[in-house]
Design a protein around this motif. Sequence first.
Motif, mmCIF file in Angstrom:
data_model
loop_
_atom_site.group_PDB
_atom_site.id
_atom_site.type_symbol
_atom_site.label_atom_id
_atom_site.label_comp_id
_atom_site.label_asym_id
_atom_site.label_seq_id
_atom_site.Cartn_x
_atom_site.Cartn_y
_atom_site.Cartn_z
ATOM 1 N N LYS A 24 -5.993 -7.898 15.611
ATOM 2 C CA LYS A 24 -5.704 -6.237 14.566
ATOM 3 C C LYS A 24 -6.314 -7.327 13.145
ATOM 4 C CE LYS A 24 -1.018 -5.307 14.520
ATOM 5 N NZ LYS A 24 0.495 -5.216 13.458
ATOM 6 N N THR A 26 -7.736 -7.728 10.117
ATOM 7 C CA THR A 26 -6.969 -8.302 8.868
ATOM 8 C C THR A 26 -7.567 -8.508 7.447
ATOM 9 O OG1 THR A 26 -5.464 -9.601 10.478
ATOM 10 C CG2 THR A 26 -5.193 -10.139 8.491
ATOM 11 N N VAL A 93 -7.861 -1.152 3.084
ATOM 12 C CA VAL A 93 -7.398 0.553 4.541
ATOM 13 C C VAL A 93 -7.118 -0.733 5.147
ATOM 14 C CG1 VAL A 93 -8.435 1.266 6.455
ATOM 15 C CG2 VAL A 93 -9.319 1.744 3.672
ATOM 16 N N THR A 94 -7.330 -1.597 5.634
ATOM 17 C CA THR A 94 -6.326 -3.115 6.543
ATOM 18 C C THR A 94 -5.477 -3.939 5.762
ATOM 19 O OG1 THR A 94 -8.418 -4.684 5.617
ATOM 20 C CG2 THR A 94 -9.452 -3.731 7.304
ATOM 21 N N SER A 96 -3.060 -2.296 3.941
ATOM 22 C CA SER A 96 -2.446 -0.730 4.289
ATOM 23 C C SER A 96 -1.892 -1.193 5.826
ATOM 24 C CB SER A 96 -2.452 0.073 3.365
ATOM 25 O OG SER A 96 -3.774 0.895 4.413
ATOM 26 N N LYS A 97 -2.735 -1.147 6.349
ATOM 27 C CA LYS A 97 -2.645 -0.851 8.069
ATOM 28 C C LYS A 97 -1.352 -2.613 8.532
ATOM 29 C CE LYS A 97 -6.469 1.238 9.266
ATOM 30 N NZ LYS A 97 -6.758 1.845 10.052
ATOM 31 N N THR A 98 -1.790 -3.350 7.886
ATOM 32 C CA THR A 98 -1.719 -5.159 8.663
ATOM 33 C C THR A 98 -0.168 -5.374 7.470
ATOM 34 O OG1 THR A 98 -2.515 -6.371 7.010
ATOM 35 C CG2 THR A 98 -3.438 -5.735 9.804
ATOM 36 N N SER A 99 -0.116 -5.365 6.420
ATOM 37 C CA SER A 99 0.778 -5.482 5.050
ATOM 38 C C SER A 99 0.981 -7.348 4.651
ATOM 39 C CB SER A 99 2.405 -4.941 5.036
ATOM 40 O OG SER A 99 2.202 -3.910 5.730
ATOM 41 N N GLN A 127 0.258 0.469 1.022
ATOM 42 C CA GLN A 127 0.043 2.380 1.601
ATOM 43 C C GLN A 127 -0.519 2.787 -0.323
ATOM 44 O OE1 GLN A 127 2.566 2.288 4.104
ATOM 45 N NE2 GLN A 127 2.117 2.133 5.221
#
Length: 143
Positions: A24, A26, A93-94, A96-99, A127
């Motif tokens: 992922k 990060t 952006v990353t 918001s995807k990985t937290s 997000q």
Amino acid sequence: MSDELKKLTEQAHDGITTFDFDGKETPCIIIEEKKYDDMLAKVAGQSLSINTDLNILQDGLGNVFVEVVLTFSKGNIVEKFMIDAKTHLDFFVTLSKTSMFALSSPKSNYGKDNVFMIQLPRPEKAQDALEIIKNALIPKNQK
């Protein structure tokens, strides 16, 4: 350039990147090696929480900066990083995807060793922040 914008630009942290962590992408904030080592020495081996605030500063002209404030529950540590969201949108952006994101020193092997991972307790906050940032990057007269 306004004085305020110039001040924010000068405060912007340079060490912003992303790396592959277990497949992922990060986000990562790279901090000076001594500061990183001192921080780890204060919290190593302890159970702790880290409050993460994303303070979004915008001027309505498409300039957006995010002050990332980390408050550690142990070690009396508060770290602040100013990030230029226009330059480093991929960080948010990353996030918001990985937290989660990493703190690392310049000598670390990103994604392999010597990185300090921070998990956001409420993923929706990252997000929501990304939406605010994206909207703020568009100058008001162009909407």
